[in-house]
Design an enzyme around this catalytic site. Structure first.
Site, PDB file in Angstrom:
ATOM      1  N   TYR A 166       0.824  -1.215   0.000  1.00  0.00           N
ATOM      2  CA  TYR A 166       0.000   0.000   0.000  1.00  0.00           C
ATOM      3  C   TYR A 166       0.860   1.269   0.000  1.00  0.00           C
ATOM      4  O   TYR A 166       0.385   2.353  -0.302  1.00  0.00           O
ATOM      5  CB  TYR A 166      -0.945   0.024   1.212  1.00  0.00           C
ATOM      6  CG  TYR A 166      -2.010  -1.058   1.172  1.00  0.00           C
ATOM      7  CD1 TYR A 166      -2.282  -1.753  -0.008  1.00  0.00           C
ATOM      8  CD2 TYR A 166      -2.749  -1.390   2.284  1.00  0.00           C
ATOM      9  CE1 TYR A 166      -3.239  -2.738  -0.060  1.00  0.00           C
ATOM     10  CE2 TYR A 166      -3.714  -2.373   2.240  1.00  0.00           C
ATOM     11  CZ  TYR A 166      -3.957  -3.053   1.066  1.00  0.00           C
ATOM     12  OH  TYR A 166      -4.914  -4.033   1.019  1.00  0.00           O
ATOM     13  N   LYS A 198       3.550 -15.415   1.392  1.00  0.00           N
ATOM     14  CA  LYS A 198       3.532 -16.214   0.146  1.00  0.00           C
ATOM     15  C   LYS A 198       4.974 -16.382  -0.327  1.00  0.00           C
ATOM     16  O   LYS A 198       5.394 -15.819  -1.333  1.00  0.00           O
ATOM     17  CB  LYS A 198       2.690 -15.497  -0.917  1.00  0.00           C
ATOM     18  CG  LYS A 198       1.212 -15.539  -0.666  1.00  0.00           C
ATOM     19  CD  LYS A 198       0.567 -16.858  -1.035  1.00  0.00           C
ATOM     20  CE  LYS A 198       0.502 -17.015  -2.552  1.00  0.00           C
ATOM     21  NZ  LYS A 198       0.015 -18.362  -2.930  1.00  0.00           N
ATOM     22  N   ASP A 228      -2.646 -18.078   1.381  1.00  0.00           N
ATOM     23  CA  ASP A 228      -3.871 -18.580   0.750  1.00  0.00           C
ATOM     24  C   ASP A 228      -4.407 -19.801   1.501  1.00  0.00           C
ATOM     25  O   ASP A 228      -5.611 -19.902   1.771  1.00  0.00           O
ATOM     26  CB  ASP A 228      -3.645 -18.897  -0.742  1.00  0.00           C
ATOM     27  CG  ASP A 228      -2.400 -19.736  -0.993  1.00  0.00           C
ATOM     28  OD1 ASP A 228      -1.567 -19.874  -0.088  1.00  0.00           O
ATOM     29  OD2 ASP A 228      -2.276 -20.273  -2.117  1.00  0.00           O
ATOM     30  N   ASP A 269      -5.144  -7.187   5.635  1.00  0.00           N
ATOM     31  CA  ASP A 269      -6.369  -6.474   5.285  1.00  0.00           C
ATOM     32  C   ASP A 269      -7.461  -7.480   4.934  1.00  0.00           C
ATOM     33  O   ASP A 269      -8.597  -7.414   5.420  1.00  0.00           O
ATOM     34  CB  ASP A 269      -6.057  -5.566   4.069  1.00  0.00           C
ATOM     35  CG  ASP A 269      -7.107  -4.501   3.872  1.00  0.00           C
ATOM     36  OD1 ASP A 269      -8.063  -4.448   4.665  1.00  0.00           O
ATOM     37  OD2 ASP A 269      -6.971  -3.723   2.907  1.00  0.00           O
ATOM     38  N   ASP A 279     -10.709  -9.121   7.503  1.00  0.00           N
ATOM     39  CA  ASP A 279     -12.119  -8.992   7.120  1.00  0.00           C
ATOM     40  C   ASP A 279     -12.811 -10.348   7.094  1.00  0.00           C
ATOM     41  O   ASP A 279     -13.983 -10.471   7.443  1.00  0.00           O
ATOM     42  CB  ASP A 279     -12.254  -8.297   5.753  1.00  0.00           C
ATOM     43  CG  ASP A 279     -12.389  -6.789   5.915  1.00  0.00           C
ATOM     44  OD1 ASP A 279     -11.955  -6.269   6.964  1.00  0.00           O
ATOM     45  OD2 ASP A 279     -12.940  -6.133   5.005  1.00  0.00           O
TER      46      ASP A 279
END
Ligand SMILES: NC(=O)c1ccc[n+]([C@@H]2O[C@H](COP(=O)([O-])OP(=O)(O)OC[C@H]3O[C@@H](n4cnc5c(N)ncnc54)[C@H](O)[C@@H]3O)[C@@H](O)[C@H]2O)c1
Length: 371
Positions: A142, A193, A226, A250, A254
């Site tokens: 970001y 990852k 993942d 992020d 959620d």
């Protein structure tokens, strides 16, 4: 008696409504003589823009720097949709995060037994769930440079975001994760990852090094992000503290949020570095939800996310774990009595207003705290 300086920033929409319930809680602590809170209050977001044409003033920023903890409501709403970009309501919150150096975002996902049926997952998967997603908040994709969209001149454009992490950024978030785990079930799951990203390779290496050097007593596992997302909805109770980067955090936070039912239930904390001199860290506590303009001004917002955020301040800024546990128990107890705000209403429950829920929780706290 311990003394702590608080800055309350209620903000917009339901922010001031849920902050009123924090004030009710503060009045209880004051009356009970448990702790001496010095309280200041300021404007932020649209409310600040309306008066000062900025999303937060320099004077309020100075108060935030001087406070032991900032308690933040929510900002934003359609009224300010068209104000200039750099003074939009969210700019106030981003400025606070940046200037206070709040790099560690802690989001617990707790499922109170009384609400297990409001989750989209089966009761036995979520009932009694109590995990933390720890997200790195100030680095990663970001913020990394270059961050551009270039016109290639042949009818094509190219967009670039850059994922970048330095060792110190990974070390400090890993330490927060291990420290949190030590006060809980002593397990950290690091997610990245590494199979396709260099930042993932470094992330795993640095978290592993910090663990080997300083936190051998804590159980550490490495999971690809993942696969971690999949495990989070399959059997979330296997986790204790999940530590991950800004982007994965992020998304995973959620997902974890929805395990617990409603947005009105979710607290969060954002922490900065420990000050070498004072041994304290800058910190901001806020509910995960926004200003909910669709229900603002009606007295029906759920104050639990806001109250539980204050509970996190008790735990992480003021070492008041006993009071934080009692507050959590008081919330659970009000829910177990069948009290529900509209967002978590179920059949046979007693519908209450924001104020009635706050009053009931503080009442339960008073009962639980009395010898
Ligand atoms: N940190 C923040 O201040 C923050 C976070 C998210 C959104 N926002 C802003 O809030 C405004 C509204 O955004 P949104 O609608 O996407 O998100 P929101 O979280 O405000 O609301 C989403 C839905 O959840 C409900 N809801 C949220 N909190 C609730 C509570 N405590 N009790 C009962 N119901 C609750 C709302 O009524 C709405 O239906 C926008 O201006 C957005 O930019 C601010």
């Amino acid at each position: 008696m311990a003394s702590h300086k608080l800055l309350l920033l209620p903000g917009d929409g339901i922010g001031p409504e849920v902050m009123t319930e924090v004030k009710r809680l503060l009045a209880f602590f004051g009356k009970a003589g448990i702790v001496d809170f010095t309280i200041e209050e300021g404007l932020v977001g649209g409310a600040c823009y309306d008066t000062h044409q900025v999303a937060i003033t320099e004077a309020t920023m100075a108060k935030a720097q001087a406070a032991d903890a900032v308690i933040f409501g929510a900002v934003g709403g359609p009224k300010w949709d068209n104000v200039p970009y750099d003074v939009r309501p969210e700019a106030g919150l981003l400025r606070l995060r940046k200037d206070l150096g709040l790099f560690a975002n802690i989001r617990p996902a707790i499922c109170y037994p009384a609400l297990a049926d409001s989750s989209s997952l089966k009761r036995d998967v979520v009932e009694g769930l109590d995990i933390i997603i720890l997200r790195e908040l100030t680095g990663g994709i970001y913020f990394g440079e270059p961050k551009t969209i270039t016109d290639l001149g042949n009818g094509q454009k190219r967009a670039i975001d850059t994922q970048v992490y330095d060792t110190y950024e990974i070390e400090r978030i890993a330490r927060v994760g291990f420290e949190l785990a030590r006060k809980r079930r002593n397990k950290v799951t690091s997610m990245e990852k590494r199979n396709v990203m260099k930042t993932g390779v470094l992330w795993r290496e640095v978290v592993g090094d910090v663990h080997a050097r300083e936190y051998r007593d804590v159980q550490l596992e490495h999971v690809l992000a993942d696969a971690g997302g999949m495990q989070l909805v399959r059997w979330p109770k296997q986790f204790d503290v999940i530590v991950t980067d800004n982007l994965f955090g992020d998304m995973l936070s959620d997902i974890a949020a929805m395990l617990t039912g409603s947005l009105g239930m979710l607290p969060s904390a954002s922490l900065g570095e420990v000050d070498a001199k004072t041994k304290r860290r800058k910190a901001l506590y806020e509910p995960v939800h926004g200003s909910a303009p669709d229900i603002a001004g009606r007295g029906i917002a759920n104050p639990i996310a806001m109250l539980a955020s204050f509970g996190m301040a008790l735990r992480y800024s003021f070492s008041m774990s006993r009071e934080a546990d009692l507050l959590d128990a008081a919330i659970g107890s009000a829910l177990a009595k069948g009290l529900r705000t509209a967002d978590i209403k179920s059949e046979g429950a007693i519908l209450v207003s924001t104020g009635e829920m706050g009053e009931a929780i503080v009442g339960e706290l008073e009962r639980l705290a009395s010898p």
